[in-house]
Design a protein around this motif. Structure first.
Motif, PDB file in Angstrom:
ATOM      1  N   LYS A   1       0.841  -1.197   0.000  1.00 39.14           N
ATOM      2  CA  LYS A   1       0.000   0.000   0.000  1.00 39.14           C
ATOM      3  C   LYS A   1       0.876   1.247   0.000  1.00 39.14           C
ATOM      4  O   LYS A   1       1.868   1.316   0.729  1.00 39.14           O
ATOM      5  CB  LYS A   1      -0.921  -0.010   1.211  1.00 39.14           C
ATOM      6  CG  LYS A   1      -1.910  -1.159   1.190  1.00 39.14           C
ATOM      7  CD  LYS A   1      -2.770  -1.167   2.434  1.00 39.14           C
ATOM      8  CE  LYS A   1      -3.692  -2.374   2.405  1.00 39.14           C
ATOM      9  NZ  LYS A   1      -4.364  -2.574   3.671  1.00 39.14           N
ATOM     10  N   LYS A   2       0.505   2.209  -0.828  1.00 36.04           N
ATOM     11  CA  LYS A   2       1.293   3.435  -0.955  1.00 36.04           C
ATOM     12  C   LYS A   2       1.509   4.127   0.381  1.00 36.04           C
ATOM     13  O   LYS A   2       2.563   4.682   0.630  1.00 36.04           O
ATOM     14  CB  LYS A   2       0.638   4.392  -1.941  1.00 36.04           C
ATOM     15  CG  LYS A   2       0.796   3.968  -3.373  1.00 36.04           C
ATOM     16  CD  LYS A   2       0.252   5.015  -4.315  1.00 36.04           C
ATOM     17  CE  LYS A   2       0.424   4.529  -5.746  1.00 36.04           C
ATOM     18  NZ  LYS A   2       0.010   5.532  -6.712  1.00 36.04           N
ATOM     19  N   GLY A   3       0.508   4.090   1.246  1.00 39.89           N
ATOM     20  CA  GLY A   3       0.602   4.791   2.521  1.00 39.89           C
ATOM     21  C   GLY A   3       1.673   4.276   3.459  1.00 39.89           C
ATOM     22  O   GLY A   3       2.110   4.997   4.357  1.00 39.89           O
ATOM     23  N   ILE A   4       2.128   3.038   3.276  1.00 42.84           N
ATOM     24  CA  ILE A   4       3.137   2.515   4.203  1.00 42.84           C
ATOM     25  C   ILE A   4       4.570   2.728   3.722  1.00 42.84           C
ATOM     26  O   ILE A   4       5.505   2.540   4.486  1.00 42.84           O
ATOM     27  CB  ILE A   4       2.908   1.028   4.538  1.00 42.84           C
ATOM     28  CG1 ILE A   4       3.191   0.128   3.347  1.00 42.84           C
ATOM     29  CG2 ILE A   4       1.528   0.787   5.081  1.00 42.84           C
ATOM     30  CD1 ILE A   4       3.364  -1.320   3.716  1.00 42.84           C
ATOM     31  N   ILE A   5       4.743   3.123   2.485  1.00 44.36           N
ATOM     32  CA  ILE A   5       6.093   3.311   1.945  1.00 44.36           C
ATOM     33  C   ILE A   5       6.887   4.301   2.795  1.00 44.36           C
ATOM     34  O   ILE A   5       8.075   4.104   3.042  1.00 44.36           O
ATOM     35  CB  ILE A   5       6.039   3.743   0.465  1.00 44.36           C
ATOM     36  CG1 ILE A   5       5.448   2.611  -0.377  1.00 44.36           C
ATOM     37  CG2 ILE A   5       7.412   4.142  -0.044  1.00 44.36           C
ATOM     38  CD1 ILE A   5       5.123   2.998  -1.805  1.00 44.36           C
ATOM     39  N   LYS A   6       6.231   5.335   3.294  1.00 46.69           N
ATOM     40  CA  LYS A   6       6.927   6.350   4.093  1.00 46.69           C
ATOM     41  C   LYS A   6       7.547   5.761   5.364  1.00 46.69           C
ATOM     42  O   LYS A   6       8.448   6.347   5.946  1.00 46.69           O
ATOM     43  CB  LYS A   6       5.980   7.486   4.453  1.00 46.69           C
ATOM     44  CG  LYS A   6       4.845   7.066   5.362  1.00 46.69           C
ATOM     45  CD  LYS A   6       3.897   8.209   5.616  1.00 46.69           C
ATOM     46  CE  LYS A   6       2.711   7.729   6.448  1.00 46.69           C
ATOM     47  NZ  LYS A   6       1.687   8.748   6.534  1.00 46.69           N
TER      48      LYS A   6
END
Length: 192
Positions: A104-109
């Motif tokens: 999920k894009k949100g966890i890349i950070k």
């Protein structure tokens, strides 16, 4: 270094019942079987040892054989293990993931570091997991708070910890076909 992969649709009841959940019992059985297969490649004498005798200390080495660095990984009904008996190897790490795993894009950070080389999110996740497994037993003591994936950076075939600019270990990343599935496998190694 020796790397082995293992899968099995059957898990003996003793492992299912001894664990806090059936999936944990299955993961223990699969990963310890992969580990035992590595050890048997190292020496046929290990064939006599039961899976319950393969306790790992500090996520770094075998309790009964501290000269053997180990790391395990599992995903769904698949497992991988890596070992090294090289006296210059301080720690190893491995991660195994199906190439179809969504990130999920949100966890890349939470795992992308400003020193990282350009990798796909899944590639970076797999590499960081292997690096974390190799680095955590050594570097956790140096950090006041819990060590997290974002504390690691990767650059081509090397990785580092925190904002230390020099590498502390080496990495490999491979796409492999196993058991009629496609996987990403990363290994990490730290030497003296």
């Amino acid at each position: 270094m020796i790397v082995k992969y293992y899968t099995d649709t059957f898990t003996p009841d003793t492992y299912l019942q001894a664990a806090s959940s059936p999936s944990r019992g299955r993961d223990f059985y699969l990963s310890r079987t992969a580990l035992k297969n590595c050890l048997v490649d190292l020496s046929p004498d290990f064939d006599k040892i039961g899976l319950d005798d393969l306790a790992i200390e500090n996520h770094q080495h075998l309790e009964k054989y501290p000269q053997i660095a180990v790391s395990l990984s599992h995903t769904k009904e698949y497992a991988a293990a890596i070992i090294s008996d090289d006296p210059h190897v301080v720690s190893v790490g491995i991660d195994l993931e199906l190439t179809t795993r969504p990130i999920k894009k949100g966890i890349i950070k939470y795992f992308d570091h400003n020193f990282d080389s350009a990798y796909s999110p899944l590639e970076l996740w797999v590499i960081k997991e292997a690096c974390f497994k190799a680095a955590w037993p050594i570097f956790q003591k140096e950090k006041a708070s819990a060590m997290v994936l974002k504390d690691l950076w990767v650059n081509q075939t090397e990785f580092g910890v925190f904002d230390i600019k020099h590498p502390v270990g080496r990495i490999t990343l491979n796409y492999i076909d196993l058991f009629d599935e496609k996987f990403l496998v990363a290994t990490a190694i730290i030497k003296e």
